[in-house]
Design a protein around this motif. Structure first.
Motif, PDB file in Angstrom:
ATOM      1  N   GLU A  33       0.775  -1.239  -0.025  1.00  0.00           N
ATOM      2  CA  GLU A  33       0.011   0.022   0.080  1.00  0.00           C
ATOM      3  C   GLU A  33       0.841   1.334  -0.217  1.00  0.00           C
ATOM      4  O   GLU A  33       0.397   2.106  -0.653  1.00  0.00           O
ATOM      5  N   LYS A  36       2.284   1.747  -3.384  1.00  0.00           N
ATOM      6  CA  LYS A  36       1.329   2.153  -4.301  1.00  0.00           C
ATOM      7  C   LYS A  36       1.431   3.900  -4.378  1.00  0.00           C
ATOM      8  O   LYS A  36       1.109   4.510  -5.372  1.00  0.00           O
ATOM      9  N   ALA A  37       1.262   4.253  -3.162  1.00  0.00           N
ATOM     10  CA  ALA A  37       1.138   5.616  -2.777  1.00  0.00           C
ATOM     11  C   ALA A  37       2.338   6.483  -3.381  1.00  0.00           C
ATOM     12  O   ALA A  37       2.625   7.296  -3.981  1.00  0.00           O
ATOM     13  N   THR A  38       3.541   5.857  -3.028  1.00  0.00           N
ATOM     14  CA  THR A  38       4.709   6.479  -3.505  1.00  0.00           C
ATOM     15  C   THR A  38       5.032   6.393  -4.908  1.00  0.00           C
ATOM     16  O   THR A  38       5.716   7.468  -5.421  1.00  0.00           O
ATOM     17  N   TYR A  39       4.526   5.441  -5.584  1.00  0.00           N
ATOM     18  CA  TYR A  39       4.939   5.402  -7.118  1.00  0.00           C
ATOM     19  C   TYR A  39       3.517   5.896  -7.908  1.00  0.00           C
ATOM     20  O   TYR A  39       3.627   5.729  -9.100  1.00  0.00           O
ATOM     21  N   GLU A  40       2.734   6.567  -7.232  1.00  0.00           N
ATOM     22  CA  GLU A  40       1.613   6.842  -7.787  1.00  0.00           C
ATOM     23  C   GLU A  40       1.726   7.891  -8.983  1.00  0.00           C
ATOM     24  O   GLU A  40       1.036   7.957 -10.360  1.00  0.00           O
ATOM     25  N   GLY A  41       2.584   8.864  -8.709  1.00  0.00           N
ATOM     26  CA  GLY A  41       2.996   9.902  -9.789  1.00  0.00           C
ATOM     27  C   GLY A  41       3.794   9.345 -11.032  1.00  0.00           C
ATOM     28  O   GLY A  41       3.617   9.626 -12.128  1.00  0.00           O
ATOM     29  N   CYS A  43       3.499   6.106 -12.120  1.00  0.00           N
ATOM     30  CA  CYS A  43       2.622   5.348 -12.865  1.00  0.00           C
ATOM     31  C   CYS A  43       1.618   6.097 -13.768  1.00  0.00           C
ATOM     32  O   CYS A  43       1.347   5.800 -14.777  1.00  0.00           O
ATOM     33  N   LYS A  44       1.338   7.506 -13.290  1.00  0.00           N
ATOM     34  CA  LYS A  44       0.496   8.335 -14.020  1.00  0.00           C
ATOM     35  C   LYS A  44       1.263   8.875 -15.010  1.00  0.00           C
ATOM     36  O   LYS A  44       0.911   8.866 -16.254  1.00  0.00           O
ATOM     37  N   LYS A  56      -3.611   0.592 -18.031  1.00  0.00           N
ATOM     38  CA  LYS A  56      -3.269   1.148 -16.848  1.00  0.00           C
ATOM     39  C   LYS A  56      -1.788   0.740 -16.471  1.00  0.00           C
ATOM     40  O   LYS A  56      -1.517  -0.258 -17.086  1.00  0.00           O
ATOM     41  N   VAL A  58       0.305   0.068 -13.184  1.00  0.00           N
ATOM     42  CA  VAL A  58       0.305  -0.202 -11.695  1.00  0.00           C
ATOM     43  C   VAL A  58       1.408  -0.694 -10.911  1.00  0.00           C
ATOM     44  O   VAL A  58       2.320  -1.234 -11.757  1.00  0.00           O
ATOM     45  N   LYS A 118      11.744   7.001 -11.301  1.00  0.00           N
ATOM     46  CA  LYS A 118      10.877   7.585 -10.207  1.00  0.00           C
ATOM     47  C   LYS A 118      11.770   9.198 -10.060  1.00  0.00           C
ATOM     48  O   LYS A 118      10.991  10.233 -10.097  1.00  0.00           O
TER      49      LYS A 118
END
Length: 203
Positions: A33, A36-41, A43-44, A56, A58, A118
């Motif tokens: 979890e 997922k928050a750390t790599y959200e940027g 992934c987008k 997508k 993820v 990243k």
């Protein structure tokens, strides 16, 4: 596996499909979890670059040594099925385009390449090298996952650019390939002037 759902009382799951659930303890779930928050940027940014090539991007919990992989949606075509459909003489282009887009790119948050990418995206997501790297990773993941490339020559050019970058070769310093001498430096063909004068006489 797509047709055979169960065998000897055990449920069969395709690891090339999305939604693979592996046994995890609480610590692993918490880390996933956080990743997922750390790599959200990232992934987008990767989804924006790949656009319609994938459904997508993820964070993955199935990868160990690879930076990323391609998985298909639950009802999308597998790599083998896509190859079979592409080989059909009477294939439906609209269906091909729709089903081929049902791919998901999963990234490995523990891989050094993803961590470095990243950091690069955090500094400047519009950096040209970021786009090149993301596309190169996507195409490499396609090959590793059993899919075929639409434009192998483009992939080869990206590889060559990365090799030049690694060797510190400037694009502008590249010499002209052998056998491609300029037409200005080439001597006239023997008898060319005579042929021209004869043509004028005929006219």
């Amino acid at each position: 596996v797509q047709q055979l759902k169960e065998y000897d009382g055990k449920k069969l799951v395709s690891i090339t499909k999305e939604g693979l659930q592996l046994p995890e303890d609480e610590e692993s779930k918490k880390k996933f979890e956080e990743d997922k928050a750390t790599y959200e940027g990232l992934c987008k940014a990767m989804k924006d670059i790949l656009d319609k090539k994938v459904e997508k991007v993820v964070v993955s919990n199935r990868l160990v040594s690879s930076p990323c992989c391609i998985v298909t949606s639950q009802y999308g075509w597998s790599a083998n099925m896509e190859r079979i459909m592409k080989a059909q003489a009477l294939k439906d282009s609209s269906t091909m385009g729709y089903m081929a887009a049902k791919k998901h790119l999963e990234v490995n948050p523990d891989h050094s390449i993803i961590k470095a990418l990243k950091d690069k995206v955090d500094v400047d997501k519009n950096d040209k090298s970021v786009k090149d790297l993301v596309l190169l990773m996507y195409e490499t993941a396609l090959l590793a996952s059993g899919f075929s490339l639409e434009e192998p020559a483009v992939h080869a050019n990206r590889i060559n650019r990365m090799i030049k970058l690694g060797l510190g070769i400037d694009e502008e310093e590249m010499p002209a390939p052998e056998g491609e001498a300029s037409t200005e430096d080439m001597p006239p063909l023997e008898g060319e002037d005579d042929d021209a004068s004869r043509m004028e006489e005929v006219d």
